[in-house]
Design an enzyme around this catalytic site. Structure first.
Site, PDB file in Angstrom:
ATOM      1  N   HIS A 160      -7.377 -16.278 -10.623  1.00  0.00           N
ATOM      2  CA  HIS A 160      -8.638 -15.547 -10.495  1.00  0.00           C
ATOM      3  C   HIS A 160      -8.519 -14.135 -11.060  1.00  0.00           C
ATOM      4  O   HIS A 160      -9.335 -13.706 -11.866  1.00  0.00           O
ATOM      5  CB  HIS A 160      -9.067 -15.493  -9.029  1.00  0.00           C
ATOM      6  CG  HIS A 160      -9.612 -16.794  -8.536  1.00  0.00           C
ATOM      7  ND1 HIS A 160      -8.802 -17.822  -8.145  1.00  0.00           N
ATOM      8  CD2 HIS A 160     -10.883 -17.215  -8.386  1.00  0.00           C
ATOM      9  CE1 HIS A 160      -9.564 -18.842  -7.770  1.00  0.00           C
ATOM     10  NE2 HIS A 160     -10.827 -18.500  -7.910  1.00  0.00           N
ATOM     11  N   ALA A 237       0.294  -5.547  -8.777  1.00  0.00           N
ATOM     12  CA  ALA A 237      -0.700  -5.480  -7.696  1.00  0.00           C
ATOM     13  C   ALA A 237      -0.809  -6.868  -7.065  1.00  0.00           C
ATOM     14  O   ALA A 237      -1.870  -7.251  -6.583  1.00  0.00           O
ATOM     15  CB  ALA A 237      -2.052  -5.014  -8.236  1.00  0.00           C
ATOM     16  N   ASP A 263       1.241  -1.318  -6.422  1.00  0.00           N
ATOM     17  CA  ASP A 263       0.267  -1.251  -5.322  1.00  0.00           C
ATOM     18  C   ASP A 263       0.788  -1.967  -4.074  1.00  0.00           C
ATOM     19  O   ASP A 263       0.257  -1.777  -2.985  1.00  0.00           O
ATOM     20  CB  ASP A 263      -1.039  -1.920  -5.789  1.00  0.00           C
ATOM     21  CG  ASP A 263      -2.171  -1.795  -4.786  1.00  0.00           C
ATOM     22  OD1 ASP A 263      -2.409  -0.673  -4.306  1.00  0.00           O
ATOM     23  OD2 ASP A 263      -2.815  -2.823  -4.475  1.00  0.00           O
ATOM     24  N   GLU A 268       5.837  -2.295   3.655  1.00  0.00           N
ATOM     25  CA  GLU A 268       4.702  -1.371   3.642  1.00  0.00           C
ATOM     26  C   GLU A 268       4.508  -0.787   5.041  1.00  0.00           C
ATOM     27  O   GLU A 268       4.675  -1.502   6.030  1.00  0.00           O
ATOM     28  CB  GLU A 268       3.436  -2.101   3.191  1.00  0.00           C
ATOM     29  CG  GLU A 268       3.559  -2.617   1.766  1.00  0.00           C
ATOM     30  CD  GLU A 268       2.322  -3.384   1.277  1.00  0.00           C
ATOM     31  OE1 GLU A 268       1.349  -3.517   2.048  1.00  0.00           O
ATOM     32  OE2 GLU A 268       2.351  -3.837   0.122  1.00  0.00           O
ATOM     33  N   HIS A 291      -1.528  -0.307  -1.388  1.00  0.00           N
ATOM     34  CA  HIS A 291      -2.094  -1.663  -1.276  1.00  0.00           C
ATOM     35  C   HIS A 291      -3.633  -1.628  -1.201  1.00  0.00           C
ATOM     36  O   HIS A 291      -4.236  -2.170  -0.265  1.00  0.00           O
ATOM     37  CB  HIS A 291      -1.521  -2.394  -0.051  1.00  0.00           C
ATOM     38  CG  HIS A 291      -1.596  -3.890  -0.188  1.00  0.00           C
ATOM     39  ND1 HIS A 291      -0.661  -4.745   0.331  1.00  0.00           N
ATOM     40  CD2 HIS A 291      -2.502  -4.701  -0.805  1.00  0.00           C
ATOM     41  CE1 HIS A 291      -0.993  -6.000   0.061  1.00  0.00           C
ATOM     42  NE2 HIS A 291      -2.120  -5.992  -0.633  1.00  0.00           N
ATOM     43  N   GLY A 293      -5.522  -2.386  -4.025  1.00  0.00           N
ATOM     44  CA  GLY A 293      -6.028  -3.072  -5.227  1.00  0.00           C
ATOM     45  C   GLY A 293      -7.384  -3.717  -5.000  1.00  0.00           C
ATOM     46  O   GLY A 293      -8.263  -3.674  -5.860  1.00  0.00           O
ATOM     47  N   GLY A 294      -7.555  -4.324  -3.832  1.00  0.00           N
ATOM     48  CA  GLY A 294      -8.808  -5.031  -3.569  1.00  0.00           C
ATOM     49  C   GLY A 294      -9.738  -4.252  -2.657  1.00  0.00           C
ATOM     50  O   GLY A 294     -10.760  -4.783  -2.216  1.00  0.00           O
TER      51      GLY A 294
END
Ligand code: NAI
Length: 410
Positions: A160, A237, A263, A268, A291, A293-294
């Site tokens: 995707h 990412a 990312d 984390e 983090h 990215g989205g």
């Protein structure tokens, strides 16, 4: 437990400030009984809030474990208004016949845009120039700065996000190479590399868009980085453990790579209060993001709509398409029929008992759908029968040994 009721009685509890697009999607579908909370609730309050809920919507901070699920009395379905579903005891939900939905692809475009922006910034050496300016420096120079036009971006994992990155990169005049373990249809002029090594050797920028699997853990280590062109850039990412961070730091220190954008990290911080620790903090030519990215407003809106729509479809029609813990059934509408849902343990004899109920009843069956997934089976039967008789059929189905749950949709 009475599980067959009109939708006006369905209670929905949305936690953690889920986007108002979810509320709109539920309301548009005729669901008005919605309770919203802006934050994740402390455990006791959570137990209280979900005790009467048919549908619970949450994000990543609410732990819907077996203990929390035990406090629900009417739970039909769970919506994770995010990507991850680790916060829900999926197995336990499944055992109770509760499908769990999420929104794995609502933030595809957000990630792709960030990656393209990072590709441009890295090629222009903006990370180190920006850092120097912040320190009072003025490194005005074209040294090492390039346009992305005409350069080659190598996309590892052409799914995707990977395909979207490719489409955007091509519109900027980049050459697009990709590598995937599956045979993929190339978008535009993108071309498949012979293998990962071929992609690494031919790309000016390598960007990773693979899932977290056993094969992708550490897939970009010292050997792979050594195969990349001197002066190339790496973007990750995807997932934190795909890249060996130590090997990346070494390659940056040796100036084998000219920059990177990262990312996602092997470790984390769990909250804003925890310090972010990484050897990559030493490098001005590395873009570090937490983090995100989205993480955009558009993605939140899309997630709200996507997950609410899946929950509405399940509640209205029984469809479980893209449920993460449940047999997937994509059902047509059942206009003119009543629909019986039967969730059961996938053991021999259940189906013949179901069919017996219908053959004895003499009612007309308009459609039947069956899907099994390991130890769980899901049968949907559309019948032409008056309400009372349909309810009687549902009760007979509920009495079959091995039944987990039944519902009648009007
Ligand atoms: P996807 O499932 O659509 O695509 C992944 C592609 O990788 C598939 O085409 C698959 O065949 C391929 N693949 C699997 N194993 C491979 C291997 N060993 N070598 C090469 N290709 C392989 O996934 P999507 O939505 O494109 O996401 C990609 C990654 O991005 C995932 O790891 C996801 O967790 C991550 N992600 C990160 C976000 C962030 O905030 N940074 C937000 C959204 C997704």
């Amino acid at each position: 437990m009475k599980t067959s009721f009109p939708k006006k009685d369905i209670r929905i509890v949305l936690l953690e400030g889920i986007h108002s697009s979810a509320l709109e999607a539920f309301r548009a579908a005729g669901y008005d009984h919605i309770e919203r909370h802006d934050k994740a609730l402390p455990r006791e309050q959570l137990f209280d809030a979900i005790s009467d809920a048919h549908i619970v919507g949450l994000r990543s901070r609410t732990q819907l474990d077996a203990e929390a699920i035990a406090h629900t009395r009417r739970l039909l379905a769970v919506g994770c208004f995010c990507i991850g579903t680790n916060q829900v005891d999926l197995h336990h939900a499944r055992e109770l016949g509760v499908p769990v939905f999420n929104a794995p692809y609502s933030n595809t475009r957000s990630v792709a845009e960030l990656v393209i922006a990072e590709a441009i910034l890295l090629m222009r050496r903006v990370p180190e120039r920006n850092a120097e300016c912040h320190r009072g420096g003025w490194a005005k120079s074209a040294e090492g700065s390039f346009e992305v036009r005409g350069k080659t971006i190598g996309i590892v994992g052409y799914g995707h996000i990977g395909t979207q990155v490719g489409v955007l990169a091509e519109s900027l005049g980049m050459h697009v190479l990709f590598h995937d373990v599956e045979a993929k249809l190339a978008m535009g002029n993108a071309a498949p590399a012979q293998d990962l090594g071929d992609l690494l050797a031919r790309s000016d920028i390598v960007t990773l868009h693979v899932p977290q699997t056993r094969e992708t853990a550490g897939m970009i280590g010292a050997n792979e980085i050594a195969r990349m062109r001197r002066g190339a850039m790496l973007i990750n990412a995807s997932r934190g453990n795909v890249v060996d961070i130590g090997a990346l730091a070494t390659a940056l220190r040796d100036a084998h790579l000219a920059g990177a954008a990262v990312d996602v990290f092997p470790k984390e911080p769990k909250s804003r209060e925890e310090e972010f620790v990484s050897p990559l903090r030493d490098f001005d030519n590395v873009l570090l993001t937490p983090h995100v990215g989205g993480s955009t407003q558009e993605a939140q809106l899309n997630i709200g709509t996507e997950v609410a729509s899946k929950l509405v479809r399940y509640s209205d029609n029984g469809s479980t398409l893209s449920a993460v813990n449940f047999p997937e059934v994509n059902l047509p509408e059942h206009k003119g029929s009543r629909r019986l849902l039967h969730i059961h343990h996938n053991v021999p004899g259940v189906l013949s008992r179901i069919n017996e109920v219908f053959s004895k009843s003499g009612v007309n069956i308009n459609g039947q759908h069956l899907q099994t997934d390991g130890d769980l089976g899901y049968v949907v039967i559309d019948v032409s029968a008056p309400e009372e008789q349909s309810e009687d059929l549902r009760e007979q189905l509920a009495a079959i040994p091995g039944t987990v749950r039944t519902r009648l949709l009007y």
